[in-house]
Design an enzyme around this catalytic site. Structure first.
Site, PDB file in Angstrom:
ATOM      1  N   GLU A  11      45.699  41.187  45.594  1.00  0.00           N
ATOM      2  CA  GLU A  11      45.449  40.211  46.672  1.00  0.00           C
ATOM      3  C   GLU A  11      46.664  39.359  47.034  1.00  0.00           C
ATOM      4  OE1 GLU A  11      40.752  39.280  45.854  1.00  0.00           O
ATOM      5  OE2 GLU A  11      42.178  38.295  44.548  1.00  0.00           O
TER       6      GLU A  11
HETATM    7  C1  TNX Z   1      38.739  39.475  43.048  1.00  0.00           C
HETATM    8  S1  TNX Z   1      39.427  41.609  41.161  1.00  0.00           S
HETATM    9  C2  TNX Z   1      39.851  39.138  42.293  1.00  0.00           C
HETATM   10  C3  TNX Z   1      39.821  37.906  41.485  1.00  0.00           C
HETATM   11  C4  TNX Z   1      38.531  37.167  41.648  1.00  0.00           C
HETATM   12  C5  TNX Z   1      37.387  38.146  41.681  1.00  0.00           C
HETATM   13  C6  TNX Z   1      36.047  37.497  41.721  1.00  0.00           C
HETATM   14  C7  TNX Z   1      40.813  41.107  41.490  1.00  0.00           C
HETATM   15  C8  TNX Z   1      41.893  41.969  41.062  1.00  0.00           C
HETATM   16  N1  TNX Z   1      40.932  39.947  42.132  1.00  0.00           N
HETATM   17  O1  TNX Z   1      40.917  37.107  41.828  1.00  0.00           O
HETATM   18  O2  TNX Z   1      38.394  36.286  40.584  1.00  0.00           O
HETATM   19  O3  TNX Z   1      37.540  38.957  42.805  1.00  0.00           O
HETATM   20  O4  TNX Z   1      35.023  38.433  41.582  1.00  0.00           O
END
Ligand code: TNX
Length: 536
Positions: free
Chosen positions: A340
């Protein structure tokens, strides 16, 4: 052969010493117990029941192969857990003259039938239990099975002394996947060393062998870095919702690593970057690459922060962080996050991951990243953790990388069970206990079996702030993930699993685990962990 011979001689001698001292006692007639119905979790590869029992009692002793590294500690671990389960003291490698009638022998074996270091065989007879494995790691997995089939309550009518009848037979076992993990996000909410140890101890009972710690995020930096002290002084002071955060000193972290190592569990440290780095950049603003002034963050948004990927000083900083953490991490992996990074330009992201991969390798570790890292020019030795994008997983396979299966729709422990869930999120899915278990990682997304390193169930902590809440989301689903990663496809069946899961209640209660009592499961109240078939 030689070792096998040695073993038989040892057992023979132990029993002989006893036999010479006293009149032989009449054989105990056990009620028939059925090993194939015993409450084992995850399900072993092969079980052959012989419908008799080993009479665990105060005349039982544990012996381990002399000089075999780690075996005596495994014996001591078993003795300690038996003591805490049924309050029975069993000596380990004792040379005292106390009468011994039955032995549990933990034997290092070089049998070719033991295919992997974690493989083990358990032979349970009326007067002996023999646990064979190549390594102490395998022996450790084997004693978890043994712990599970020792009944909680004794039979007090068979002899003068209390006897806990362990169902007899043979168990041949070997893990389906070598990597069986859970992740704990200690960044969104901090969890104490004590909490993490409790989680580790519970996971190890179910043969999970990896705990991945998400040590940094926008809301907090959780590990002491001696060369950059403000990371914890400033970046460690907050968490989601405004409570004081916290962090592990390097001594704390070493304590966690050592506790995990005693349970043959690997700790994987994650420093998430270039996104999810607000706490680091507030501590040292030169790291910041999004151009805006930053302040400490206690919300739940993602994707707004990035390191400056163009400055050499940023890479020197990362070098220090990776070096200091790698020095106190005996396991082979370092997780760089990489998810992300919405405010990092794609070309900068690729450049960043390429450079950081080299830093990780320089410090002797193998890089793991969330699935996005496969868009960079990463090496085939690096590992991609599939959480969201099948396309990224396919890219990783083209690069010859191994994949850790953590698809959010199936394997995220922070997803709500259903609309009534007390904690959790549901952006990916609702994951009731059956959905968590009834899928096939071996064929999910058509990833070739040889590319799958294993399975990991991540527990993000935006909505949980203490151990009770952690346990509510993790249990019972993590038990299903343990079976998905240890047991073969042929040995997994929801109807059968459901019953064994219901039978976990006495253990979970004894461990004071605040599991979610899903209505799909008919939770067992009685303390019997084995099934007695009445003889006519
Ligand atoms: C996505 S899974 C994220 C996290 C969040 C999560 C909550 C991922 C690699 N990144 O930063 O905590 O969703 O479900």
């Amino acid at each position: 052969m030689k070792k096998g011979y040695q073993l038989l001689t040892t057992i023979f001698l132990i029993l002989l010493v006893f036999a010479c001292k006293e009149e032989p006692k009449p054989r105990i007639k056990f009620p028939t117990t059925d090993l194939s119905k015993a409450n084992m979790m995850p399900k072993p590869l092969k079980i052959v029941a012989t419908n008799n029992a080993f009479g665990l009692d105060r005349y039982t002793a544990i012996y381990t192969t002399k000089g075999a590294a780690g075996f005596e500690s495994v014996g001591n671990f078993l003795a300690k857990k038996i003591k805490s389960k049924i309050d029975l003291d069993i000596p380990v490698n004792s040379e005292s003259q106390e009468p011994v009638e039955r032995v549990i022998y933990i034997n290092q074996s070089d049998s070719l039938d033991l295919e992997t270091p974690e493989a083990y065989q358990l032979y349970i007879n009326q007067d002996s239990i023999i646990l064979n494995s190549n390594t102490a790691e395998g022996a450790f997995r084997g004693i978890q099975t043994l712990r599970q089939i020792i009944p909680e309550i004794s039979n007090d009518t068979l002899a003068e002394q209390k006897i806990w009848p362990v169902p007899s037979g043979k168990i041949i076992d070997n893990p389906n996947f070598e990597y069986r993990g859970s992740m704990l996000d200690v960044a969104r909410h901090f969890f104490s060393v004590k909490d993490v140890k409790k989680y580790i101890d519970l996971l190890s009972y179910y043969k999970i062998n990896v705990l991945h710690l998400h040590l940094s995020d926008d809301q907090g930096w959780r590990i002491e870095i001696k060369s950059w002290p403000k990371l914890t002084e400033v970046g460690g002071s907050t968490e989601v919702g405004g409570e004081a955060g916290g962090f592990y000193t390097q001594e704390d972290y070493k304590e966690i690593v050592a506790y995990a190592a005693e349970r043959y569990m690997t700790i994987i440290p994650e420093i998430d970057m270039p996104g999810h780095t607000n706490a680091a950049s507030v501590s040292y603003p030169f790291l910041n690459g999004n151009g805006k002034p930053l302040k400490l963050y206690e919300g739940m948004r993602v994707g707004f922060s990035t390191f400056d990927t163009k400055k050499d000083t940023v890479y020197s900083f990362i070098d220090d962080v990776v070096r200091e953490i790698s020095e106190i991490t005996p396991g082979p992996y370092f997780h760089i996050g990489g998810d992300e990074s919405h405010v990092t330009k794609k070309k900068d992201y690729i450049y960043f991951v390429n450079r950081v991969e080299k830093i990780v390798q320089k410090h002797g570790k193998r890089m793991i990243g969330w699935d996005e890292v496969a868009i960079a020019n990463v090496d085939s030795t690096s590992i991609s953790q599939w959480w969201a994008s099948e396309e990224n997983a396919k890219k990783a396979i083209k690069k010859g990388m191994k994949i850790i299966m953590s698809p959010a729709k199936k394997a995220y422990l922070d997803m709500e069970y259903d609309t009534l869930s007390k904690h959790g999120l549901h952006w990916a899915a609702y994951i009731p206990v059956d959905t968590a278990y009834v899928w096939t990682p071996e064929t999910f997304g058509n990833i070739p079996r040889k590319n799958i390193l294993g399975i990991e169930a991540p527990l993000w902590s935006e909505t949980i702030s203490n151990i009770d809440e952690l346990e509510y989301l993790a249990f019972p689903r993590i038990i299903g993930y343990s079976e998905l990663s240890w047991s073969t496809k042929e040995n997994r069946d929801w109807e059968d699993y459901k019953i064994r899961l219901a039978n976990q209640a006495p253990f979970l209660d004894r461990m004071d685990v605040k599991y979610y009592p899903s209505k799909l499961i008919d939770w067992k109240k009685s303390k019997h962990t084995y099934e007695i078939i009445e003889k006519d």
